[in-house]
Scaffold this active site. Structure first.
Site, PDB file in Angstrom:
ATOM      1  CG  HIS A  95      -3.125  -2.863   4.343  1.00 54.68           C
ATOM      2  ND1 HIS A  95      -2.296  -2.329   5.306  1.00 54.68           N
ATOM      3  CD2 HIS A  95      -3.583  -1.823   3.628  1.00 54.68           C
ATOM      4  CE1 HIS A  95      -2.262  -1.014   5.186  1.00 54.68           C
ATOM      5  NE2 HIS A  95      -3.047  -0.680   4.180  1.00 54.68           N
ATOM      6  CD  GLU A 121      -0.796  -5.292   6.775  1.00 58.40           C
ATOM      7  OE1 GLU A 121      -0.674  -5.701   5.605  1.00 58.40           O
ATOM      8  OE2 GLU A 121      -1.022  -4.103   7.056  1.00 58.40           O
ATOM      9  CB  CYS A 143      -1.010  -0.063   1.128  1.00 61.14           C
ATOM     10  SG  CYS A 143      -2.421   1.000   0.781  1.00 61.14           S
TER      11      CYS A 143
HETATM   12  N1  GLN Z   1      -3.551   6.387   0.617  1.00 59.56           N
HETATM   13  C1  GLN Z   1      -2.353   6.174   1.361  1.00 59.56           C
HETATM   14  C2  GLN Z   1      -1.183   6.925   0.761  1.00 59.56           C
HETATM   15  O1  GLN Z   1      -1.272   7.555  -0.212  1.00 59.56           O
HETATM   16  C3  GLN Z   1      -2.012   4.690   1.444  1.00 59.56           C
HETATM   17  C4  GLN Z   1      -3.018   3.988   2.308  1.00 59.56           C
HETATM   18  C5  GLN Z   1      -2.507   2.728   2.943  1.00 59.56           C
HETATM   19  O2  GLN Z   1      -1.321   2.482   3.051  1.00 59.56           O
HETATM   20  N2  GLN Z   1      -3.453   1.948   3.418  1.00 59.56           N
HETATM   21  O3  GLN Z   1      -0.137   6.900   1.270  1.00 59.56           O
END
Ligand code: GLN
Length: 194
Positions: free
Chosen positions: A177, A179, A83
């Site tokens: 994610h 995890e 992410c």
């Molecule tokens: N939207 C977040 C970002 O731009 C990422 C979100 C996440 O890691 N769950 O950093």
């Protein structure tokens, strides 16, 4: 190297580190929380977790970690970026802050928040290339999507919006994610390639 006993760093500057640490321990690796350049010294691999990529990028600079990270990446350190971690590992970030410098660990461009806002978070059962055991429960929270994958990048899973899991050499990046879904197969497959 065997996954069991491998020292695997978890970048612990901000964001969702705890479940990665627990997943690594459960799989027999030795988790190491990375906050300072010295913490990176002995690790065999690194997880860059989700969180907020704009903040993460700033903290990578203020902690002094950026040059150490760049050196280890240039040596081929295996990395799992999830992410915000995927965003930090990317080459180009769309809809980021102007000063949000990525690490360029993998030749992809990503668009931040490609699936909408926090309330648009969702779970999808992904078909992951080469992963035995059926579909993978993937949790997407303000997730990015890959808008360009370079020629050496394998796309391992995608949704209608674009690729969400990619690998290039020792670097694997997930828009979701891994995890959070109660399934450790993605961590396992990352550890198997260390
Ligand atoms: N939207 C977040 C970002 O731009 C990422 C979100 C996440 O890691 N769950 O950093």
């Amino acid at each position: 190297m065997q996954a069991s006993g491998a020292k695997v760093g978890v970048l612990a500057l901000q964001g969702s580190t705890r479940l990665h640490v627990l997943a690594l321990a459960e799989l027999g690796a030795e988790p190491v929380e990375v906050r300072r350049p010295v913490d990176l010294a002995g690790v065999d691999a690194l997880i860059v977790p989700g969180g907020e990529s704009t903040t993460l990028a700033l903290l990578v600079d203020s902690s002094g970690l950026r040059p150490a990270l760049e050196d280890r990446l240039a040596e081929g350190l295996p990395v799992l970026g999830t992410c915000a971690g995927m965003i930090l590992c990317a080459t180009e970030v769309l809809d980021g802050r102007a000063d949000q410098a990525g690490l360029g660990a993998v030749d992809i461009d990503v668009r931040r928040n490609a699936f909408g806002r926090q309330r648009d978070s969702f779970e999808a059962d992904l078909d992951i290339e080469g992963m035995p055991g059926g579909r993978f429960p993937a949790v997407f929270i303000r997730a990015p999507v890959v808008t360009r994958a370079g020629p050496d990048v394998e796309v391992l899973a995608r949704l209608a919006e674009g690729p969400v899991l990619c690998r290039s050499g020792a670097v694997m990046v997930a828009a979701f994610h891994p995890e959070l879904g109660g399934d450790l197969r993605l961590h396992q497959s990352f550890l198997e390639r260390i």
